[in-house]
Scaffold this motif. Structure first.
Motif, short mmCIF file in Angstrom:
data_model
loop_
_atom_site.label_atom_id
_atom_site.label_comp_id
_atom_site.label_asym_id
_atom_site.label_seq_id
_atom_site.Cartn_x
_atom_site.Cartn_y
_atom_site.Cartn_z
N ILE A 482 -3.03 -4.97 1.95
CA ILE A 482 -1.60 -5.24 2.01
C ILE A 482 -1.01 -4.58 3.26
CG2 ILE A 482 -1.12 -5.59 -0.44
CD1 ILE A 482 -0.40 -2.61 -0.53
N ALA A 483 0.17 -5.07 3.60
CA ALA A 483 0.82 -4.55 4.81
C ALA A 483 1.47 -3.20 4.52
CB ALA A 483 1.86 -5.56 5.28
N LEU A 484 1.47 -2.37 5.53
CA LEU A 484 2.12 -1.05 5.42
C LEU A 484 3.06 -0.89 6.61
CD1 LEU A 484 -0.96 1.26 4.86
CD2 LEU A 484 0.76 0.67 3.17
N THR A 499 9.47 -13.54 8.74
CA THR A 499 8.13 -14.14 8.84
C THR A 499 7.44 -14.25 7.51
OG1 THR A 499 7.95 -12.98 10.94
CG2 THR A 499 5.92 -13.86 10.06
N CYS A 500 7.71 -13.32 6.62
CA CYS A 500 6.90 -13.22 5.40
C CYS A 500 7.20 -14.35 4.42
CB CYS A 500 7.16 -11.87 4.73
SG CYS A 500 6.26 -11.73 3.19
N VAL A 501 6.24 -15.27 4.23
CA VAL A 501 6.47 -16.39 3.31
C VAL A 501 6.45 -15.93 1.86
CG1 VAL A 501 5.65 -18.27 4.78
CG2 VAL A 501 4.02 -17.01 3.40
N ALA A 502 5.83 -14.78 1.62
CA ALA A 502 5.73 -14.28 0.24
C ALA A 502 6.98 -13.50 -0.18
CB ALA A 502 4.50 -13.38 0.11
N LYS A 503 7.93 -13.39 0.70
CA LYS A 503 9.15 -12.62 0.46
C LYS A 503 8.81 -11.19 0.00
CE LYS A 503 11.62 -15.41 -2.24
NZ LYS A 503 12.81 -15.94 -2.90
N ALA A 504 7.75 -10.65 0.56
CA ALA A 504 7.28 -9.32 0.14
C ALA A 504 7.96 -8.20 0.92
CB ALA A 504 5.77 -9.23 0.34
N ILE A 505 8.62 -8.56 2.00
CA ILE A 505 9.25 -7.51 2.80
C ILE A 505 10.73 -7.39 2.46
CG2 ILE A 505 9.84 -6.77 5.15
CD1 ILE A 505 7.19 -7.75 6.05
N LYS A 506 11.13 -6.20 2.11
CA LYS A 506 12.54 -5.94 1.78
C LYS A 506 13.08 -4.98 2.84
CE LYS A 506 12.12 -8.33 -1.93
NZ LYS A 506 12.13 -9.69 -1.66
N HIS A 515 10.34 -2.32 4.20
CA HIS A 515 9.24 -1.84 3.36
C HIS A 515 8.61 -3.02 2.63
CE1 HIS A 515 11.09 -1.93 -0.67
NE2 HIS A 515 12.20 -1.81 0.01
N VAL A 516 7.38 -2.84 2.17
CA VAL A 516 6.63 -3.95 1.59
C VAL A 516 6.50 -3.77 0.08
CG1 VAL A 516 4.37 -5.11 1.57
CG2 VAL A 516 5.31 -4.25 3.71
N GLU A 517 6.82 -4.84 -0.67
CA GLU A 517 6.58 -4.81 -2.12
C GLU A 517 5.12 -5.17 -2.34
OE1 GLU A 517 9.33 -6.99 -4.50
OE2 GLU A 517 10.97 -5.67 -3.94
N ALA A 520 3.78 -8.26 -4.25
CA ALA A 520 4.06 -9.59 -3.71
C ALA A 520 3.26 -9.88 -2.44
CB ALA A 520 5.55 -9.71 -3.42
N CYS A 521 2.82 -8.85 -1.75
CA CYS A 521 2.15 -9.05 -0.46
C CYS A 521 0.80 -9.76 -0.66
CB CYS A 521 1.94 -7.71 0.24
SG CYS A 521 1.02 -7.87 1.77
N MET A 522 0.58 -10.80 0.13
CA MET A 522 -0.68 -11.56 0.03
C MET A 522 -1.67 -11.11 1.09
SD MET A 522 0.83 -15.40 -0.47
CE MET A 522 1.42 -15.43 1.21
N GLY A 523 -1.27 -10.18 1.91
CA GLY A 523 -2.18 -9.68 2.94
C GLY A 523 -2.49 -10.69 4.02
N CYS A 524 -1.53 -11.57 4.31
CA CYS A 524 -1.79 -12.62 5.29
C CYS A 524 -1.77 -12.09 6.72
CB CYS A 524 -0.77 -13.75 5.14
SG CYS A 524 0.89 -13.26 5.64
N GLY A 525 -1.07 -10.99 6.95
CA GLY A 525 -1.05 -10.38 8.28
C GLY A 525 -0.02 -10.95 9.24
N LEU A 526 0.81 -11.89 8.77
CA LEU A 526 1.79 -12.49 9.68
C LEU A 526 2.77 -11.45 10.21
CD1 LEU A 526 2.72 -15.87 7.93
CD2 LEU A 526 1.65 -15.56 10.15
N CYS A 527 3.22 -10.57 9.30
CA CYS A 527 4.20 -9.55 9.72
C CYS A 527 3.58 -8.61 10.74
CB CYS A 527 4.70 -8.78 8.51
SG CYS A 527 3.37 -8.02 7.57
N ASN A 528 2.31 -8.31 10.50
CA ASN A 528 1.57 -7.41 11.37
C ASN A 528 1.60 -7.90 12.81
OD1 ASN A 528 -0.37 -5.63 12.32
ND2 ASN A 528 -2.08 -6.61 11.27
N SER A 537 0.80 -2.32 9.83
CA SER A 537 -0.65 -2.49 9.85
C SER A 537 -1.08 -3.09 8.52
CB SER A 537 -1.35 -1.16 10.11
OG SER A 537 -0.88 -0.21 9.18
N LEU A 538 -2.27 -3.63 8.51
CA LEU A 538 -2.78 -4.27 7.31
C LEU A 538 -3.98 -3.46 6.83
CD1 LEU A 538 -1.92 -6.87 5.84
CD2 LEU A 538 -3.76 -8.03 7.04
N LYS A 539 -3.83 -2.89 5.64
CA LYS A 539 -4.92 -2.08 5.09
C LYS A 539 -6.21 -2.89 5.08
CE LYS A 539 -3.47 1.11 1.50
NZ LYS A 539 -3.42 1.23 0.05
#
Ligand code: SF4
Ligand code: SF4
Length: 557
Positions: A482-484, A499-506, A515-517, A520-528, A537-539
């Protein structure tokens, strides 16, 4: 560090175009490599045993499996190394089939490439750290949008499995288009009966709330905890749902978009839906002449409907059958491109219809001209390649399915995507046909493309099973990829949020940082890759790993 490299032959798939023996020899004495083995099928039981035994015997803390794409068997291999006592996130898959052996048959070149790919995996794996899947709480309730047969089927399954269900239908009645269909083929029952059977089963359940004449005003949240505000007849109602099934059906093709057929200008020109509703009241002359036009609004690039609607051939056969039943001496001619009577028993139904005296002409109808004594059809017989003109008393247009009218609204509300034909896009047509790109949001029935009634019911149930699988425990595990956000570097530009299609970034308004929920994060790396401050960064996929992989491929290390 002790690494094991396991090279798969994949039968002849890899072995025929990659020199496996050379690969094995190359890596046998490579740094950090404790053991290098090959096997005909590493995914077979003996292949798995071989890997497991090696992990245990050599106490490996890194495993590289050079085989097919990681999209295949990943969970199998993760479980395998886990059972052997290794953290599954220290496993690395290297595709030497899709990325190598299947590309060309030059053994020398393929083997060189396979060496580079395995090296890249080896260099990256040095950086790996043990990771754990995280447990997160989810709400055990579902929002089903659409009360047609697929929505009803999804809602019924979920409620029977004990889940709280909110079913929202914008019309006053449940059942969608199926409610109006009579004598449905092949079950030979009315749609109303199917719908009422499903609806009454649902009404008896006390864990279902049904909202008819209701629309969705707003939709927020993320997987496991979505919040929706509904506009109901009694006013606003707020609900919380762990997941959503979108089942908003289709719109019948508007036949006026084909002006050459003069639909709406003469009451002797009907669509299959008009025929369905009005056939009992229809008066036709003795020995009536009926034309049935197939594929109206389907397989037609000119009007942006290149797809097959899957149900209109059978609907057209039903029209022919009904006419023949009532008017034995009728002249019924069907104009088709090709007849796709694809459901089970469809071909036999097609043959029966021909035996009842219905004529089939492969042809294109160019226009229908209403005249006082009849409807003049002009067209071309595409088998004889001859133009023709014929006169009929009635023309029935077998119309196809168009995307639902609310597609854009629901897509933007839920942040899900439409395909090129404006139906809802599945995450993958074969592997994930029920999922959207958003975790916990599924699609069911004809809103994702034309389907018949049986398929729609099954699609609804399948989506419900998938959603139930995600929510039934009240918690779920999320992969650690997941994104950090490094809040010290975050400038608060909010580019990642867009950018985040998963709406995981608030966005934290008080601290002005993203910050990332995690759930919800799919780990796609788009935000990264979007963040201009390199604050994300993406763990599991840090830049340092990727830098080393690229270095190995370019032979810069
Ligand atoms: S894109 Fe980067 S800098 Fe901008 S808000 Fe997101 S994390 Fe912060
Ligand atoms: S990796 Fe970033 S863009 Fe992708 S889902 Fe997670 S937060 Fe959203």
């Amino acid at each position: 560090m002790k690494t094991g490299i396991f090279i798969c032959h994949c039968g002849h798939n890899i072995k025929h175009t990659v020199d496996i023996k050379r690969l094995k020899e190359y890596f046998k004495h490579y740094f950090n490599v404790e053991v290098a083995e090959d096997y005909p099928f590493v995914c077979s039981e003996p292949g798995q045993d071989m890997i497991k035994n090696n992990v245990e015997t050599h106490r490996l803390d890194r495993v590289i499996i050079a085989s097919c794409t990681p999209a295949l068997h990943q969970e199998l291999f993760k479980d395998l190394v886990k059972k052997a006592g290794m953290n599954p996130f220290l496993l690395r898959r290297v595709s030497i089939r899709e990325h190598c052996s299947w590309i060309g048959d030059n053994i020398e070149k393929n083997t060189e490439k396979a060496i580079k790919l395995i090296k890249a995996g080896l260099y990256a794996s040095v950086h790996y750290i043990p990771l754990e899947e995280k447990q997160v709480d989810v709400t055990k309730s579902a929002l089903v949008i659409g009360g047609g047969v697929s929505g009803l089927s999804a809602a019924l399954f979920l409620s029977q499995m004990g889940m709280q269900v909110y079913l929202v239908e914008k019309e006053a009645e449940l059942g969608g288009h199926v409610r109006n269909l009579k004598n449905i083929w092949p079950a030979r029952i009315d749609g109303k009966e199917i719908v009422e059977r499903m609806a009454s089963a649902l009404l008896q359940r006390d864990n279902v709330e049904i909202f008819t004449s209701t629309t969705i005003r707003s939709f927020e949240g993320s997987f496991g905890n979505y919040q929706a505000a509904l506009d109901t007849l009694e006013g606003e109602k707020k609900i919380i749902a762990g997941g959503v099934i979108v089942a908003i059906g289709f719109s019948p093709f508007n036949a006026q978009l084909k002006p050459e057929f003069a639909y709406g200008k003469d009451e002797r020109i009907l669509t299959t839906l008009d025929f369905e509703k009005g056939f009992d009241r229809l008066t036709l002359p003795e020995k009536p002449r009926i034309a049935i036009l197939y594929c109206v609004g389907s397989r037609d690039e000119m009007i942006g409907k290149p797809y097959c609607s899957r149900v209109c051939c059978i609907n057209a056969l039903r029209v022919a059958e009904k006419v023949k039943e009532r008017y034995k001496d009728s002249y019924v001619e069907s104009f088709y491109m090709d007849v796709r009577a694809h459901p089970r028993g469809g071909e036999e139904y097609f043959e029966d219809t021909q035996e009842k005296g219905v004529l089939f002409t492969r042809g294109n109808i160019a226009e229908i001209i209403p005249e006082s004594r009849g409807l003049l059809l002009r067209g071309e017989d595409t088998l004889l390649t001859m133009p023709f003109e014929r006169e009929f008393d009635l023309a029935v247009l077998s119309i196809g399915m168009s995307p639902p009218l609310d597609n854009q609204y629901i897509a933007s509300l839920l942040k899900i995507i439409l395909d090129k034909d404006k139906f809802f896009l599945e995450a993958h047509p074969k592997i994930r046909p029920y999922d959207t790109a958003l975790k916990g949001i599924f699609i069911a029935g004809t809103c994702s493309g034309p389907k018949d009634i049986e398929e729609s019911i099954n699609h609804g149930r399948a989506s419900a099973i998938k959603l139930y699988g995600l929510l039934n425990l009240g918690y779920t595990f999320v992969e650690p990829f997941i994104a950090l956000v490094d809040t010290k570097r975050c400038s608060g530009c909010r580019a990642c949020e867009q950018t985040c299609v998963a709406k995981a970034i608030k966005f934290d308004e008080s601290r002005r940082v993203a910050h990332v929920e995690e759930a919800a994060c799919m780990g796609c790396g788009l935000c990264n890759s979007t963040c201009p401050s390199s604050a994300i960064s993406l763990k599991g996929h840090l830049d340092s790993y990727i830098g080393d992989e690229i270095g190995a491929i370019l032979e810069a290390i």
